[in-house]
Design a protein around this motif. Structure first.
Motif, short mmCIF file in Angstrom:
data_model
loop_
_atom_site.label_atom_id
_atom_site.label_comp_id
_atom_site.label_asym_id
_atom_site.label_seq_id
_atom_site.Cartn_x
_atom_site.Cartn_y
_atom_site.Cartn_z
N VAL A 117 0.85 -1.20 0.00
CA VAL A 117 0.00 0.00 0.00
C VAL A 117 0.88 1.25 0.00
O VAL A 117 0.66 2.18 -0.79
N LEU A 118 1.88 1.28 0.85
CA LEU A 118 2.78 2.43 0.95
C LEU A 118 3.50 2.69 -0.37
O LEU A 118 3.58 3.83 -0.83
N ALA A 119 4.00 1.62 -0.97
CA ALA A 119 4.71 1.77 -2.25
C ALA A 119 3.78 2.31 -3.34
O ALA A 119 4.16 3.20 -4.11
N GLU A 120 2.57 1.79 -3.37
CA GLU A 120 1.62 2.24 -4.39
C GLU A 120 1.21 3.69 -4.17
O GLU A 120 1.20 4.49 -5.12
N LEU A 121 0.90 4.05 -2.94
CA LEU A 121 0.45 5.41 -2.65
C LEU A 121 1.51 6.46 -2.93
O LEU A 121 1.19 7.59 -3.34
N HIS A 122 2.77 6.11 -2.70
CA HIS A 122 3.85 7.10 -2.80
C HIS A 122 4.77 6.83 -3.99
O HIS A 122 5.86 7.43 -4.06
N HIS A 123 4.34 5.95 -4.89
CA HIS A 123 5.08 5.65 -6.12
C HIS A 123 6.53 5.27 -5.81
O HIS A 123 7.47 5.83 -6.38
#
Length: 174
Positions: free
Chosen positions: A20-26
């Motif tokens: 989730v963190l990687a996706e949200l913050h690219h």
């Protein structure tokens, strides 16, 4: 942007929150357990249960490789911060600017997430008791390398990712 390292017991949410963190913050995501599984061509459960003699060395090598990254999100296996060489690699990453966040959860949340409430044979022992003992042992190791701790017990993965982002100064702390 620097490297974000997620640590914590099995079931604390490292993999889910990392995604989730990687996706949200690219950000790029490197899951050490996945790298180990790919390299050894077996799933982590079978490697652990089968006591594969290669597991500790490969896990250490993959963790060290991941911790050399300059940015992104890295999820470490639950026992990796307990390994002295990996703990040293974590500290070295911190000196280079990495931020280490412990995801913690209470025994009830971890037991639920890991399916330990299901009926089982008495011959299998007391998995919740064993888990509680492992969680207590790991706590000191996690605290010795973590810059921040987020309790995931009652939060959604998105809420945890938001807490991690604030702890890592990816978003303003309102």
């Amino acid at each position: 942007m620097s490297l974000i390292v997620l640590i914590g017991v099995t079931g604390s949410g490292k993999t889910t929150v990392g995604r989730v963190l990687a996706e949200l913050h690219h950000l790029s995501l490197h899951e050490v357990d996945c790298a180990v599984e790919e390299r050894l061509r077996a799933n982590m459960r079978s490697l652990v249960v089968g006591r594969d003699s290669r597991l500790a060395d490969v896990a250490r090598e993959e963790a060290e490789r991941a911790l050399e990254r300059k940015e992104g999100v890295v999820t470490l296996g639950a026992s990796q911060p307990l390994d002295p060489a990996t703990a040293s690699a974590i500290q070295n990453a911190r000196h280079r600017g990495a931020i280490v966040v412990e995801l913690k959860a209470d025994l009830s949340a971890v037991s639920h997430r890991q399916g330990l409430g299901a009926p089982r044979s008495v011959g299998l022992g007391a998995p919740r008791a064993m888990l509680a003992q492992l969680m207590a042992q790991a706590r000191d190791a996690y605290q010795s390398v973590a810059d921040a701790t987020v309790d995931t017990s009652a939060l959604t993965p998105r809420e945890v990712a938001d807490c991690v982002a604030r702890a890592c100064r990816l978003t303003p702390d309102y």
